[in-house]
Scaffold this active site. Structure first.
Site, PDB file in Angstrom:
ATOM      1  N   ARG A 223       8.491 -11.880  -6.271  1.00 33.84           N
ATOM      2  CA  ARG A 223       9.254 -13.237  -6.940  1.00 33.84           C
ATOM      3  C   ARG A 223       9.990 -12.047  -7.924  1.00 33.84           C
ATOM      4  NH1 ARG A 223       8.443 -15.115  -2.901  1.00 33.84           N
ATOM      5  NH2 ARG A 223       7.178 -17.181  -2.182  1.00 33.84           N
ATOM      6  N   HIS A 271      16.099 -13.409   0.457  1.00 29.01           N
ATOM      7  CA  HIS A 271      14.763 -13.765   0.137  1.00 29.01           C
ATOM      8  C   HIS A 271      14.661 -13.969   1.822  1.00 29.01           C
ATOM      9  CE1 HIS A 271      11.516 -15.784  -1.612  1.00 29.01           C
ATOM     10  NE2 HIS A 271      11.383 -15.485  -0.506  1.00 29.01           N
TER      11      HIS A 271
HETATM   12  P1  NDP Z   1      -2.611 -12.417  -1.653  1.00 36.78           P
HETATM   13  O1  NDP Z   1      -3.387 -13.617  -2.974  1.00 36.78           O
HETATM   14  O2  NDP Z   1      -3.228 -12.433  -0.333  1.00 36.78           O
HETATM   15  O3  NDP Z   1      -2.808 -11.202  -2.419  1.00 36.78           O
HETATM   16  C1  NDP Z   1      -2.438 -11.459  -4.704  1.00 36.78           C
HETATM   17  C2  NDP Z   1      -2.491  -9.938  -4.387  1.00 36.78           C
HETATM   18  O4  NDP Z   1      -1.798 -10.152  -5.516  1.00 36.78           O
HETATM   19  C3  NDP Z   1      -3.789  -9.643  -4.859  1.00 36.78           C
HETATM   20  O5  NDP Z   1      -4.490  -8.366  -3.875  1.00 36.78           O
HETATM   21  C4  NDP Z   1      -4.854  -9.986  -5.848  1.00 36.78           C
HETATM   22  O6  NDP Z   1      -5.711  -9.389  -6.757  1.00 36.78           O
HETATM   23  C5  NDP Z   1      -3.104  -9.198  -6.682  1.00 36.78           C
HETATM   24  N1  NDP Z   1      -3.256  -9.487  -7.798  1.00 36.78           N
HETATM   25  C6  NDP Z   1      -3.395 -11.086  -8.155  1.00 36.78           C
HETATM   26  N2  NDP Z   1      -2.815 -11.604  -9.739  1.00 36.78           N
HETATM   27  C7  NDP Z   1      -2.832 -10.285 -10.431  1.00 36.78           C
HETATM   28  C8  NDP Z   1      -2.843  -9.466 -11.328  1.00 36.78           C
HETATM   29  N3  NDP Z   1      -2.159 -10.304 -12.893  1.00 36.78           N
HETATM   30  N4  NDP Z   1      -3.064  -8.112 -12.301  1.00 36.78           N
HETATM   31  C9  NDP Z   1      -3.325  -7.703 -10.959  1.00 36.78           C
HETATM   32  N5  NDP Z   1      -3.584  -7.953  -9.745  1.00 36.78           N
HETATM   33  C10 NDP Z   1      -2.994  -9.428  -9.375  1.00 36.78           C
HETATM   34  O7  NDP Z   1      -1.530 -12.714  -1.676  1.00 36.78           O
HETATM   35  P2  NDP Z   1      -0.336 -12.457  -0.265  1.00 36.78           P
HETATM   36  O8  NDP Z   1      -0.614 -10.502  -0.205  1.00 36.78           O
HETATM   37  O9  NDP Z   1      -0.250 -13.004   0.052  1.00 36.78           O
HETATM   38  O10 NDP Z   1       0.971 -12.828  -1.076  1.00 36.78           O
HETATM   39  C11 NDP Z   1       1.572 -11.837  -1.818  1.00 36.78           C
HETATM   40  C12 NDP Z   1       3.193 -12.434  -2.525  1.00 36.78           C
HETATM   41  O11 NDP Z   1       4.394 -12.020  -2.027  1.00 36.78           O
HETATM   42  C13 NDP Z   1       3.272 -14.169  -2.201  1.00 36.78           C
HETATM   43  O12 NDP Z   1       2.396 -14.069  -3.341  1.00 36.78           O
HETATM   44  C14 NDP Z   1       5.061 -14.245  -1.998  1.00 36.78           C
HETATM   45  O13 NDP Z   1       5.331 -14.183  -3.704  1.00 36.78           O
HETATM   46  C15 NDP Z   1       5.273 -12.901  -1.547  1.00 36.78           C
HETATM   47  N6  NDP Z   1       5.547 -13.555  -0.533  1.00 36.78           N
HETATM   48  C16 NDP Z   1       7.389 -12.677  -0.424  1.00 36.78           C
HETATM   49  C17 NDP Z   1       7.821 -13.297   0.902  1.00 36.78           C
HETATM   50  C18 NDP Z   1       9.451 -12.664   0.707  1.00 36.78           C
HETATM   51  O14 NDP Z   1       9.652 -13.144   1.850  1.00 36.78           O
HETATM   52  N7  NDP Z   1      10.082 -11.843  -0.327  1.00 36.78           N
HETATM   53  C19 NDP Z   1       7.397 -13.582   1.695  1.00 36.78           C
HETATM   54  C20 NDP Z   1       5.605 -13.550   1.667  1.00 36.78           C
HETATM   55  C21 NDP Z   1       5.266 -13.424   0.764  1.00 36.78           C
HETATM   56  P3  NDP Z   1      -7.185  -8.856  -5.744  1.00 36.78           P
HETATM   57  O15 NDP Z   1      -7.447  -8.892  -4.164  1.00 36.78           O
HETATM   58  O16 NDP Z   1      -8.247  -8.284  -6.614  1.00 36.78           O
HETATM   59  O17 NDP Z   1      -7.613 -10.761  -5.899  1.00 36.78           O
HETATM   60  C1  OXD Z   2       6.566 -17.088   1.432  1.00 37.58           C
HETATM   61  C2  OXD Z   2       8.307 -16.961   0.876  1.00 37.58           C
HETATM   62  O1  OXD Z   2       5.628 -17.209  -0.073  1.00 37.58           O
HETATM   63  O2  OXD Z   2       9.158 -16.619   2.215  1.00 37.58           O
HETATM   64  O3  OXD Z   2       6.181 -17.062   2.022  1.00 37.58           O
HETATM   65  O4  OXD Z   2       8.426 -15.694   0.012  1.00 37.58           O
END
Ligand code: NDP
Ligand code: OXD
Length: 308
Positions: A223, A271
């Site tokens: 983000r 995005h």
């Molecule tokens: P998940 O919830 O599966 O994974 C999140 C990961 O981030 C986990 O490994 C978690 O750690 C880690 N994390 C969260 N907070 C912290 C922190 N404070 N310090 C260290 N590590 C942290 O999310 P997804 O993989 O499904 O998606 C990730 C992000 O990708 C979404 O939230 C979205 O913002 C972005 N996204 C962007 C898109 C785009 O088109 N640009 C499309 C889809 C998603 P732990 O494993 O230890 O819990």
């Molecule tokens: C999502 C995105 O979170 O599109 O799926 O960014």
């Protein structure tokens, strides 16, 4: 037990078709045609309606139509309403494609070759072996793990950083604040795939850029507000950071006057790294509806205390 869809209307029509085919017994409605508001128990949305509980008093679950849930104001959603992020496989496939092309663009110097093309300069640069280009992914969730599992097949030394300790074959896993700098110091291409939470807002700042090795590059598919944008510009302008590929910015859309548009070391996309595919999304939501009715935990249900 109606499910109400409130997001992109064109995609909504596809959701409606898939619901009609796969679950004709489940009443499905498209915002703003909500019908009997009291019958709406499930909402699939990118932005919920304002005054959500006044509008939908019997709501039980909000399904995000995206992988992120940071667009929701959770303070307006009572504790008894479950919030579920999107986990359908199309998002994973799209993100893996996008990050792989971005890493290869940087690794094979395609940004520099684009500059040379504009100058009509036919000039070769040395090709660096993948085994010498270290990739580091912030976030080892659904998307970070999938991306690393593909990138390691090219021979890149791969590492990831998360909150809790993970074990992924062929990936050096770092966890928590204490290991953050060591993770950064070994990373030539940094990829952000964190969720946006109070703990991760602004996490990519001047300290991060200074700790990366000179000549490192940055890819943001998480983000926009993960990044302090002036710190990114300073790191690029000082030459410490080689390039940035940004799919997300703050705000979105990026204003026409923003310096990212014209920066020679920045590549932007609006995005589009990955998007939810209605057909598989409906399968995931139907599976979760079944789980919810059976009193089971749904896949992708978020933990409100962590914010993701
Ligand atoms: P998940 O919830 O599966 O994974 C999140 C990961 O981030 C986990 O490994 C978690 O750690 C880690 N994390 C969260 N907070 C912290 C922190 N404070 N310090 C260290 N590590 C942290 O999310 P997804 O993989 O499904 O998606 C990730 C992000 O990708 C979404 O939230 C979205 O913002 C972005 N996204 C962007 C898109 C785009 O088109 N640009 C499309 C889809 C998603 P732990 O494993 O230890 O819990
Ligand atoms: C999502 C995105 O979170 O599109 O799926 O960014």
């Amino acid at each position: 037990m109606t499910i109400l869809y409130k997001a992109d209307p064109e995609r909504g029509k596809q959701w409606a078709q898939h619901f009609a085919q796969k679950a004709p017994d489940v009443p499905f409605r498209l915002w703003p045609d909500i019908g009997d508001a009291a019958a709406v128990r499930y909402l699939a949305a990118w932005q919920p309606p304002a005054g959500i509980m006044q509008t939908l008093p019997n709501l039980e679950v909000i399904f995000s139509v995206g992988a992120g849930i940071d667009q929701f104001d959770l303070s307006a959603v009572p504790e008894h309403v479950a919030v579920v992020r999107m986990t359908e496989p199309g998002i994973v496939e799209g993100m893996t494609e996008y990050v792989t092309q971005a890493v290869l663009t940087i690794h094979r110097d395609l940004l520099d070759y684009a500059t040379l093309q504009r100058e009509r300069a036919w000039r070769e640069m040395p090709v660096r072996a993948a085994s010498t280009r270290r990739i580091g992914v912030l976030g080892l969730g659904m998307l970070g793990t999938a991306v690393l599992n593909t990138l390691r097949l090219f021979g890149f030394p791969c590492a990831g950083w998360s909150r809790s300790q993970h074990e992924i074959e062929g990936v050096e896993c770092y966890a928590g604040a204490a290991s953050f700098d060591a993770f950064l110091a070994r990373t030539d291409i940094l990829v952000c795939l964190l969720p946006l939470t109070a703990a991760t807002r602004g996490v990519i700042n001047r300290h991060v850029f200074a700790t990366l090795p000179k000549g490192a590059s940055f890819i943001n598919v998480g983000r926009g507000p993960h990044v302090i944008q002036q710190d990114l510009l300073d790191a690029l302008d000082s030459g410490h950071l080689h390039a940035a590929i940004l799919d997300v910015t703050d705000p979105e859309p990026l204003p026409p006057t923003h310096p990212f548009w014209t920066h020679p070391r920045v590549r932007l996309t609006p995005h589009i790294a990955s998007a939810t595919r209605p057909e598989s999304a409906v399968d995931v939501v139907l599976d979760n509806l079944r789980r919810h009715r059976a009193g089971e935990r749904m896949i992708g249900e978020i933990d409100r205390t962590r914010g993701y």
